[in-house]
Motif scaffolding. Structure first.
Motif, PDB file in Angstrom:
ATOM      1  N   ILE A 148      -1.390  -3.026  -2.579  1.00  0.00           N
ATOM      2  CA  ILE A 148      -1.285  -2.160  -3.845  1.00  0.00           C
ATOM      3  C   ILE A 148      -2.875  -2.211  -4.394  1.00  0.00           C
ATOM      4  N   ARG A 149      -3.361  -3.271  -4.409  1.00  0.00           N
ATOM      5  CA  ARG A 149      -4.708  -3.194  -5.150  1.00  0.00           C
ATOM      6  C   ARG A 149      -5.743  -2.250  -4.149  1.00  0.00           C
ATOM      7  N   ASP A 150      -5.627  -2.518  -2.872  1.00  0.00           N
ATOM      8  CA  ASP A 150      -6.422  -1.444  -2.004  1.00  0.00           C
ATOM      9  C   ASP A 150      -5.857  -0.369  -2.216  1.00  0.00           C
ATOM     10  N   GLU A 151      -4.819   0.053  -2.197  1.00  0.00           N
ATOM     11  CA  GLU A 151      -4.565   1.554  -2.402  1.00  0.00           C
ATOM     12  C   GLU A 151      -4.894   2.267  -3.553  1.00  0.00           C
ATOM     13  N   ALA A 152      -4.571   1.595  -4.712  1.00  0.00           N
ATOM     14  CA  ALA A 152      -5.034   1.975  -6.086  1.00  0.00           C
ATOM     15  C   ALA A 152      -6.802   2.152  -5.895  1.00  0.00           C
ATOM     16  N   LEU A 153      -7.476   1.187  -5.602  1.00  0.00           N
ATOM     17  CA  LEU A 153      -8.852   1.577  -5.555  1.00  0.00           C
ATOM     18  C   LEU A 153      -9.333   2.452  -4.756  1.00  0.00           C
ATOM     19  N   LYS A 154      -8.709   2.545  -3.557  1.00  0.00           N
ATOM     20  CA  LYS A 154      -9.037   3.833  -2.553  1.00  0.00           C
ATOM     21  C   LYS A 154      -8.884   5.317  -3.208  1.00  0.00           C
ATOM     22  N   ASN A 155      -8.004   5.063  -4.161  1.00  0.00           N
ATOM     23  CA  ASN A 155      -7.689   6.262  -5.047  1.00  0.00           C
ATOM     24  C   ASN A 155      -8.438   6.436  -6.293  1.00  0.00           C
ATOM     25  N   HIS A 156      -9.267   5.529  -6.491  1.00  0.00           N
ATOM     26  CA  HIS A 156     -10.120   5.636  -7.668  1.00  0.00           C
ATOM     27  C   HIS A 156      -9.659   5.252  -8.991  1.00  0.00           C
ATOM     28  N   LEU A 157      -8.502   4.432  -8.842  1.00  0.00           N
ATOM     29  CA  LEU A 157      -7.896   3.749  -9.951  1.00  0.00           C
ATOM     30  C   LEU A 157      -8.022   2.694 -10.443  1.00  0.00           C
ATOM     31  N   LYS A 158      -8.414   2.336 -11.611  1.00  0.00           N
ATOM     32  CA  LYS A 158      -8.782   0.959 -11.907  1.00  0.00           C
ATOM     33  C   LYS A 158      -7.442   0.130 -11.834  1.00  0.00           C
ATOM     34  N   PHE A 159      -7.776  -1.184 -11.060  1.00  0.00           N
ATOM     35  CA  PHE A 159      -6.758  -2.098 -10.890  1.00  0.00           C
ATOM     36  C   PHE A 159      -7.409  -3.394 -10.879  1.00  0.00           C
ATOM     37  N   THR A 160      -7.131  -4.213 -12.259  1.00  0.00           N
ATOM     38  CA  THR A 160      -7.741  -5.558 -12.349  1.00  0.00           C
ATOM     39  C   THR A 160      -6.613  -6.375 -12.846  1.00  0.00           C
ATOM     40  N   ASP A 161      -6.737  -7.556 -13.157  1.00  0.00           N
ATOM     41  CA  ASP A 161      -5.924  -8.527 -13.544  1.00  0.00           C
ATOM     42  C   ASP A 161      -5.017  -8.308 -14.554  1.00  0.00           C
ATOM     43  N   GLU A 162      -5.449  -7.116 -15.273  1.00  0.00           N
ATOM     44  CA  GLU A 162      -4.682  -6.505 -16.296  1.00  0.00           C
ATOM     45  C   GLU A 162      -3.438  -5.632 -16.020  1.00  0.00           C
ATOM     46  N   ASN A 163      -3.687  -5.311 -14.819  1.00  0.00           N
ATOM     47  CA  ASN A 163      -2.696  -4.453 -14.064  1.00  0.00           C
ATOM     48  C   ASN A 163      -1.536  -5.580 -13.277  1.00  0.00           C
ATOM     49  N   ILE A 164      -1.663  -6.832 -13.275  1.00  0.00           N
ATOM     50  CA  ILE A 164      -0.995  -7.607 -12.545  1.00  0.00           C
ATOM     51  C   ILE A 164      -0.072  -8.685 -13.518  1.00  0.00           C
ATOM     52  N   TYR A 165       1.262  -8.644 -13.708  1.00  0.00           N
ATOM     53  CA  TYR A 165       2.197  -9.339 -14.681  1.00  0.00           C
ATOM     54  C   TYR A 165       2.901 -10.421 -13.909  1.00  0.00           C
ATOM     55  N   CYS A 166       2.921 -11.417 -14.077  1.00  0.00           N
ATOM     56  CA  CYS A 166       3.674 -12.684 -13.534  1.00  0.00           C
ATOM     57  C   CYS A 166       4.535 -13.384 -14.697  1.00  0.00           C
ATOM     58  N   GLY A 167       5.898 -13.231 -14.494  1.00  0.00           N
ATOM     59  CA  GLY A 167       6.384 -13.548 -15.560  1.00  0.00           C
ATOM     60  C   GLY A 167       8.045 -13.341 -15.561  1.00  0.00           C
ATOM     61  N   ASP A 168       8.596 -13.653 -16.577  1.00  0.00           N
ATOM     62  CA  ASP A 168      10.273 -13.343 -16.501  1.00  0.00           C
ATOM     63  C   ASP A 168      10.659 -12.132 -16.950  1.00  0.00           C
ATOM     64  N   SER A 223       1.017  -1.213  -0.123  1.00  0.00           N
ATOM     65  CA  SER A 223       0.037   0.039   0.136  1.00  0.00           C
ATOM     66  C   SER A 223       0.869   1.266   0.080  1.00  0.00           C
ATOM     67  N   THR A 224       1.891   1.434   0.838  1.00  0.00           N
ATOM     68  CA  THR A 224       2.788   2.278   0.994  1.00  0.00           C
ATOM     69  C   THR A 224       3.570   2.843  -0.454  1.00  0.00           C
ATOM     70  N   MET A 225       3.887   1.538  -1.300  1.00  0.00           N
ATOM     71  CA  MET A 225       4.597   2.027  -2.594  1.00  0.00           C
ATOM     72  C   MET A 225       3.606   2.378  -3.297  1.00  0.00           C
ATOM     73  N   ALA A 226       2.452   1.827  -3.435  1.00  0.00           N
ATOM     74  CA  ALA A 226       1.440   2.486  -4.370  1.00  0.00           C
ATOM     75  C   ALA A 226       1.121   3.622  -4.210  1.00  0.00           C
ATOM     76  N   GLN A 227       1.024   4.252  -2.845  1.00  0.00           N
ATOM     77  CA  GLN A 227       0.553   5.530  -2.483  1.00  0.00           C
ATOM     78  C   GLN A 227       1.843   6.566  -3.033  1.00  0.00           C
ATOM     79  N   HIS A 228       2.992   6.034  -2.733  1.00  0.00           N
ATOM     80  CA  HIS A 228       4.032   6.739  -3.281  1.00  0.00           C
ATOM     81  C   HIS A 228       4.112   7.218  -4.883  1.00  0.00           C
ATOM     82  N   LEU A 229       3.929   6.066  -5.559  1.00  0.00           N
ATOM     83  CA  LEU A 229       3.639   6.346  -6.973  1.00  0.00           C
ATOM     84  C   LEU A 229       2.564   7.293  -7.468  1.00  0.00           C
ATOM     85  N   ILE A 230       1.476   7.046  -6.802  1.00  0.00           N
ATOM     86  CA  ILE A 230       0.256   7.890  -6.901  1.00  0.00           C
ATOM     87  C   ILE A 230       0.509   9.228  -6.669  1.00  0.00           C
TER      88      ILE A 230
END
Length: 362
Positions: A231-251, A198-205
């Motif tokens: 991260i999801r909680d902070e994004a949604l609290k700031n009315h930003l869209k955050f769905t599976d499309e914002n999550i990346y798992c890979g190399d 949450s803190t890191m998301a808040q910093h970027l926002i």
């Protein structure tokens, strides 16, 4: 029957050493203990005679069996299962601090493994180390579960079950075990990963990001899941869209995969599960002509030494490693003295180290 007699003896001895039966107190009568353990009274008499011979109690006719041990154990032996010390600097710091503090806390710490950077080597070492510790009947084990291996969850649960089945006090460091075991009797110490995310998301926002992405590698530990939740909680609290499309798992070095990351120029922030992932992602983004600090911002966790020396010095969330080591020792001693304590989860606070990678230069 001889095996049961030995088990009863060891149990009583541990209770005396750990202060369950304090110096000067009386042990239960031979008849009472015989009924409790479903053995004969002569069997308990032999056990009490052995405890007297070893200097733990004094038997006096008509007065019972009195504890004469001072309940001070000279030294406990703790086994370290910290495979991440070959992967991340934070475990090297934790490992070294535990070894340093153990000398002040009457602990004899066993550490079998070399600091291997290869995950397969760490896997084979940790299983062998676990078996060795159980064979040696160590007083407790400090365990940081494996990650970044396809079978990591299975291995971690297998190790966890072996330790708890052997009734050896256990403290988990930095990560839990997936799936969450039903059995209690173990403690966990880590940072508050939800709050860290949450803190890191808040910093970027705060620094101008209107889109937040999260990037992690496959088979990561459950601490990463908690960071994602924060991260999801902070994004949604700031009315930003955050769905599976914002999550990346890979190399993070897979250029083709990196090209799939959605980036709105001048509005996107990427939070990586750790600094090593962020460092590789920085390089990959540059290769596809994504400009850090103008097209997007990026940050990580752990504040690795190289973080400040990257082309774009990396903003990172630093973990209080020395405090984690100190408290893990306290928890280990507490649980060794009484393995029936209510399990504790200790959430520590870290802090952001702000650097250039999270400042827009438009």
């Amino acid at each position: 029957m001889r095996r049961k007699q030995l088990d009863i003896y060891e149990s009583l001895k541990e209770d005396i050493v750990n202060g369950v039966y304090r110096n000067g107190s009386l042990l239960p009568s031979e008849e009472t203990l015989a009924k409790q353990y479903s053995v004969s009274r002569p069997t308990i008499a032999k056990i009490y005679n052995q405890l007297q011979t070893k200097g733990y109690i004094h038997k006096k006719r008509g007065a019972g069996s009195q504890v004469i041990h001072d309940n001070v154990r000279s030294k406990y032996t703790v086994g370290l299962l910290l495979p991440g010390s070959g992967e991340s600097e934070i475990f090297t710091i934790i490992n070294d601090q535990i070894l340093k503090l153990s000398k002040r806390n009457e602990l004899n710490c066993l550490w079998e493994g070399a600091r291997a950077s290869n995950a397969e080597i760490r896997k084979s070492q940790i299983e062998q180390d676990c078996a060795n510790y159980i064979t040696q009947r160590v007083d407790g084990i400090l365990f940081s579960p494996l990650e970044r291996l396809p079978e990591a969850d299975e291995i971690n649960l297998r190790i966890f079950n072996k330790i708890t089945s052997a009734n050896i006090p256990l403290v988990l460091i930095d990560r839990g075990v997936k799936p969450q075991p039903d059995v209690g009797g173990f403690d966990v110490i880590w940072i508050d990963n939800f709050l860290a995310g949450s803190t890191m998301a808040q910093h970027l926002i705060k620094n101008g990001c209107e889109m937040i992405n999260f990037f992690f590698r496959p088979n990561s530990g459950n601490s990463v899941d908690l960071r994602l939740s924060g991260i999801r909680d902070e994004a949604l609290k700031n009315h930003l869209k955050f769905t599976d499309e914002n999550i990346y798992c890979g190399d993070p070095s897979d250029i083709d995969y990196i090209k799939t990351i959605k980036i709105e120029k001048g509005k996107t922030g990427i939070i990586c599960a750790n600094d090593s992932t962020a460092a590789l992602l920085l390089s990959s983004l540059e290769k596809i002509d994504v400009k850090i600090t103008s097209d997007c911002l990026i940050c990580g966790f752990d504040n690795m030494k190289y973080s400040q020396h990257l082309k774009y010095p990396l903003t990172s969330y630093i973990q209080p490693c020395e405090e984690m080591a100190s408290i893990s020792i306290e928890l280990a001693i507490r649980r060794i003295k009484n393995n029936n304590h209510i399990p504790m989860t200790v959430n520590l606070m870290g802090k952001i180290i702000e650097r250039e990678s999270t400042i827009f230069h438009l």
